[in-house]
Design a protein around this motif. Structure first.
Motif, mmCIF file in Angstrom:
data_model
loop_
_atom_site.group_PDB
_atom_site.id
_atom_site.type_symbol
_atom_site.label_atom_id
_atom_site.label_comp_id
_atom_site.label_asym_id
_atom_site.label_seq_id
_atom_site.Cartn_x
_atom_site.Cartn_y
_atom_site.Cartn_z
ATOM 1 N N ASP A 241 0.834 -1.204 0.000
ATOM 2 C CA ASP A 241 0.000 0.000 0.000
ATOM 3 C C ASP A 241 0.867 1.253 0.000
ATOM 4 O O ASP A 241 0.621 2.208 -0.757
ATOM 5 C CB ASP A 241 -0.903 0.042 1.241
ATOM 6 C CG ASP A 241 -1.902 -1.087 1.302
ATOM 7 O OD1 ASP A 241 -2.301 -1.592 0.243
ATOM 8 O OD2 ASP A 241 -2.286 -1.453 2.432
ATOM 9 N N ARG A 242 1.861 1.264 0.871
ATOM 10 C CA ARG A 242 2.717 2.447 0.997
ATOM 11 C C ARG A 242 3.539 2.678 -0.273
ATOM 12 O O ARG A 242 3.773 3.824 -0.673
ATOM 13 C CB ARG A 242 3.623 2.297 2.213
ATOM 14 C CG ARG A 242 2.852 2.262 3.534
ATOM 15 C CD ARG A 242 3.759 2.125 4.746
ATOM 16 N NE ARG A 242 2.952 2.120 5.959
ATOM 17 C CZ ARG A 242 2.459 1.003 6.514
ATOM 18 N NH1 ARG A 242 2.708 -0.182 5.961
ATOM 19 N NH2 ARG A 242 1.728 1.072 7.604
ATOM 20 N N ARG A 243 3.950 1.587 -0.905
ATOM 21 C CA ARG A 243 4.722 1.719 -2.141
ATOM 22 C C ARG A 243 3.856 2.290 -3.264
ATOM 23 O O ARG A 243 4.291 3.144 -4.028
ATOM 24 C CB ARG A 243 5.276 0.351 -2.552
ATOM 25 C CG ARG A 243 6.224 0.413 -3.743
ATOM 26 C CD ARG A 243 6.995 -0.886 -3.909
ATOM 27 N NE ARG A 243 6.127 -2.004 -4.284
ATOM 28 C CZ ARG A 243 5.804 -3.009 -3.480
ATOM 29 N NH1 ARG A 243 6.256 -3.031 -2.232
ATOM 30 N NH2 ARG A 243 5.029 -3.990 -3.892
ATOM 31 N N PHE A 244 2.606 1.835 -3.346
ATOM 32 C CA PHE A 244 1.716 2.316 -4.404
ATOM 33 C C PHE A 244 1.210 3.737 -4.161
ATOM 34 O O PHE A 244 1.125 4.542 -5.079
ATOM 35 C CB PHE A 244 0.510 1.383 -4.540
ATOM 36 C CG PHE A 244 0.782 0.092 -5.263
ATOM 37 C CD1 PHE A 244 1.692 0.027 -6.314
ATOM 38 C CD2 PHE A 244 0.116 -1.069 -4.899
ATOM 39 C CE1 PHE A 244 1.937 -1.167 -6.986
ATOM 40 C CE2 PHE A 244 0.346 -2.270 -5.563
ATOM 41 C CZ PHE A 244 1.263 -2.315 -6.602
ATOM 42 N N PHE A 245 0.859 4.047 -2.915
ATOM 43 C CA PHE A 245 0.098 5.273 -2.668
ATOM 44 C C PHE A 245 0.698 6.212 -1.628
ATOM 45 O O PHE A 245 0.181 7.315 -1.429
ATOM 46 C CB PHE A 245 -1.340 4.918 -2.235
ATOM 47 C CG PHE A 245 -2.093 4.148 -3.281
ATOM 48 C CD1 PHE A 245 -2.505 4.764 -4.447
ATOM 49 C CD2 PHE A 245 -2.361 2.802 -3.096
ATOM 50 C CE1 PHE A 245 -3.194 4.068 -5.413
ATOM 51 C CE2 PHE A 245 -3.046 2.080 -4.065
ATOM 52 C CZ PHE A 245 -3.462 2.705 -5.234
ATOM 53 N N TYR B 290 -5.127 -7.337 -5.396
ATOM 54 C CA TYR B 290 -4.840 -6.112 -4.655
ATOM 55 C C TYR B 290 -6.119 -5.365 -4.310
ATOM 56 O O TYR B 290 -6.278 -4.870 -3.183
ATOM 57 C CB TYR B 290 -3.893 -5.186 -5.420
ATOM 58 C CG TYR B 290 -3.602 -3.949 -4.593
ATOM 59 C CD1 TYR B 290 -2.699 -4.023 -3.537
ATOM 60 C CD2 TYR B 290 -4.289 -2.766 -4.793
ATOM 61 C CE1 TYR B 290 -2.470 -2.934 -2.718
ATOM 62 C CE2 TYR B 290 -4.065 -1.661 -3.982
ATOM 63 C CZ TYR B 290 -3.157 -1.753 -2.944
ATOM 64 O OH TYR B 290 -2.953 -0.679 -2.113
ATOM 65 N N ASN B 291 -7.033 -5.281 -5.243
ATOM 66 C CA ASN B 291 -8.259 -4.533 -4.965
ATOM 67 C C ASN B 291 -9.141 -5.228 -3.938
ATOM 68 O O ASN B 291 -9.814 -4.565 -3.141
ATOM 69 C CB ASN B 291 -9.019 -4.281 -6.267
ATOM 70 C CG ASN B 291 -8.449 -3.107 -7.025
ATOM 71 O OD1 ASN B 291 -8.605 -1.965 -6.630
ATOM 72 N ND2 ASN B 291 -7.747 -3.391 -8.124
ATOM 73 N N ALA B 292 -9.136 -6.549 -3.921
ATOM 74 C CA ALA B 292 -9.865 -7.276 -2.873
ATOM 75 C C ALA B 292 -9.247 -6.976 -1.510
ATOM 76 O O ALA B 292 -9.952 -6.770 -0.509
ATOM 77 C CB ALA B 292 -9.850 -8.766 -3.154
ATOM 78 N N GLN B 293 -7.895 -6.933 -1.454
ATOM 79 C CA GLN B 293 -7.220 -6.597 -0.196
ATOM 80 C C GLN B 293 -7.525 -5.164 0.231
ATOM 81 O O GLN B 293 -7.716 -4.886 1.416
ATOM 82 C CB GLN B 293 -5.717 -6.788 -0.368
ATOM 83 C CG GLN B 293 -4.890 -6.406 0.857
ATOM 84 C CD GLN B 293 -4.102 -5.123 0.636
ATOM 85 O OE1 GLN B 293 -3.298 -5.041 -0.285
ATOM 86 N NE2 GLN B 293 -4.324 -4.117 1.467
ATOM 87 N N LEU B 294 -7.608 -4.252 -0.746
ATOM 88 C CA LEU B 294 -7.954 -2.865 -0.454
ATOM 89 C C LEU B 294 -9.356 -2.761 0.140
ATOM 90 O O LEU B 294 -9.578 -2.078 1.158
ATOM 91 C CB LEU B 294 -7.860 -2.034 -1.734
ATOM 92 C CG LEU B 294 -8.326 -0.583 -1.662
ATOM 93 C CD1 LEU B 294 -7.437 0.227 -0.736
ATOM 94 C CD2 LEU B 294 -8.350 0.036 -3.056
ATOM 95 N N LEU B 295 -10.309 -3.443 -0.463
ATOM 96 C CA LEU B 295 -11.674 -3.436 0.066
ATOM 97 C C LEU B 295 -11.721 -4.041 1.463
ATOM 98 O O LEU B 295 -12.415 -3.534 2.358
ATOM 99 C CB LEU B 295 -12.605 -4.210 -0.877
ATOM 100 C CG LEU B 295 -12.817 -3.601 -2.268
ATOM 101 C CD1 LEU B 295 -13.616 -4.568 -3.146
ATOM 102 C CD2 LEU B 295 -13.532 -2.265 -2.183
ATOM 103 N N ASP B 296 -10.976 -5.117 1.662
ATOM 104 C CA ASP B 296 -10.925 -5.761 2.973
ATOM 105 C C ASP B 296 -10.359 -4.813 4.027
ATOM 106 O O ASP B 296 -10.849 -4.757 5.160
ATOM 107 C CB ASP B 296 -10.080 -7.029 2.880
ATOM 108 C CG ASP B 296 -10.066 -7.811 4.184
ATOM 109 O OD1 ASP B 296 -11.167 -8.103 4.725
ATOM 110 O OD2 ASP B 296 -8.976 -8.132 4.684
ATOM 111 N N SER B 297 -9.340 -4.038 3.651
ATOM 112 C CA SER B 297 -8.748 -3.092 4.596
ATOM 113 C C SER B 297 -9.756 -2.019 5.012
ATOM 114 O O SER B 297 -9.818 -1.629 6.182
ATOM 115 C CB SER B 297 -7.509 -2.435 3.983
ATOM 116 O OG SER B 297 -6.462 -3.367 3.823
ATOM 117 N N VAL B 298 -10.543 -1.533 4.054
ATOM 118 C CA VAL B 298 -11.572 -0.541 4.392
ATOM 119 C C VAL B 298 -12.598 -1.151 5.326
ATOM 120 O O VAL B 298 -12.999 -0.536 6.335
ATOM 121 C CB VAL B 298 -12.241 0.008 3.115
ATOM 122 C CG1 VAL B 298 -13.429 0.910 3.479
ATOM 123 C CG2 VAL B 298 -11.234 0.779 2.266
#
Length: 339
Positions: free
Chosen positions: A255-259, A320-328
């Motif tokens: 996450d930190r590397r991308f954003f 990655y997007n599934a992990q992003l949704l899970d984090s939210v």
């Protein structure tokens, strides 16, 4: 409890770092992300519709495929540019897709947004009538579509085949679909019109006006105007309201590397010229989960809406997007009372 969905623009391009290099990649991965999102407990999966661009276009085959692979999640558009649509053919497609989904379709419509093509809708054979603007044309096509999905008589029957000359409705019909139509509104004036028409309100990260107020406050004002117009028009029930937000919790090193570098650059509203007038673009929410909870709690429009659509970086792939949704869902939503 607030509904949480995702919104994918479906970009595809063979550029370094992209996991979505072709149109088949974009389509198949959108289906897979809807399946993964449902398994995570996400409430909705929506797609953006663009023409003449390497993004998702005609939505109904894709939505039908998503419907066939899922059973609970809402499926929608954010939004369909009605200038391009044949309202009666669209009514058939929408009803078929809604029946396949067992009544889970949530269709966002609008006049459209700036696009890559000049007069693109005219290339599709659709021209505004004499004295009509693009907005007039889109609203007229929307009215025709809504009448059709509501079961209104459209074409006179052939007595040789039917024994009568009454008006025939579009088939099939999908009961309840007419109550699940949304209008993508970019201003307070169109929000008022949406409420008067009895459609749900969909508001994104762009407003086609600027008063100097923070984006969330201006959008909250828009939502209030919509709800008052709905009530004043005497429509039954409670209308729904969705807002879109880019929310990127920095949980993993990936996450930190991308954003991570975008956290400072994208943390404020942007004001610019669009279609000859000022427009305000909402900021992105990027940071540690606790900081995002604090910031989002101050977003008046998010608080006022019943649905939040998370815009996802679809080119980073399904995992990655599934992990992003899970984090939210795990690290942000509970702190805001969304879950």
């Amino acid at each position: 409890m607030k509904k949480i969905g995702f919104l994918s623009f479906g970009h595809y391009q063979a550029v370094p770092g992209s996991l979505v290099r072709t149109a088949p990649d974009a389509l198949l991965q959108t289906v897979e992300l809807a399946v993964a999102a449902e398994e995570l407990g996400v409430d909705g999966a929506s797609v953006r519709v663009h023409h003449f661009a390497r993004q998702l276009a005609s939505p109904f085959p894709l939505l039908a495929a998503m419907a066939a692979r899922t059973s609970r999640i809402e499926l929608g558009t954010g939004v369909i540019d009605m200038r391009y649509e044949n309202p009666l053919y669209m009514a058939e497609e929408a009803a078929i897709t809604d029946l396949i989904s067992n009544g889970r379709l949530q269709l966002g419509l609008s006049r459209g947004s700036p696009e890559t093509a000049l007069r693109g809708a005219e290339a599709f054979g659709h021209l505004p009538g004499p004295g009509q603007s693009d907005a007039d044309d889109a609203r007229e096509r929307t009215a025709q579509f809504r009448r059709a999905i509501g079961g209104a008589g459209i074409a006179a029957a052939n007595p040789q085949f039917t024994g009568h000359s009454n008006l025939l409705a579009i088939e099939p019909q999908s009961p309840g679909l007419s109550e699940r139509i949304w209008w993508g509104s970019g201003s307070r004036a169109t929000a008022k019109w949406t409420g008067e028409q009895g459609m749900n309100l969909m508001s994104s990260t762009l407003l086609t006006e600027d008063t100097g107020a923070d984006f969330g406050d201006l959008q909250a004002e828009q939502i209030g105007i919509f709800r008052r117009a709905w009530a004043d028009a005497g429509h039954p029930g409670t209308p729904r309201v969705s807002v879109s937000r880019s929310i990127m919790p920095l949980v993993t090193e990936q996450d930190r590397r991308f954003f991570g570098l975008r956290a400072q650059a994208d943390n404020r509203d942007q004001v610019g010229n669009l279609d000859g007038g000022l427009a305000r673009f909402g900021k992105s929410y990027i940071g540690e989960p606790d900081l995002l909870v604090e910031q989002l709690a101050q977003d008046a429009a998010v608080a006022a809406a019943d649905t939040v659509l998370l815009t996802v970086p679809n080119q980073l792939g399904v995992d990655y997007n599934a992990q992003l949704l899970d984090s939210v869902l795990r690290f942000v939503a509970p702190g805001l009372g969304w879950r």
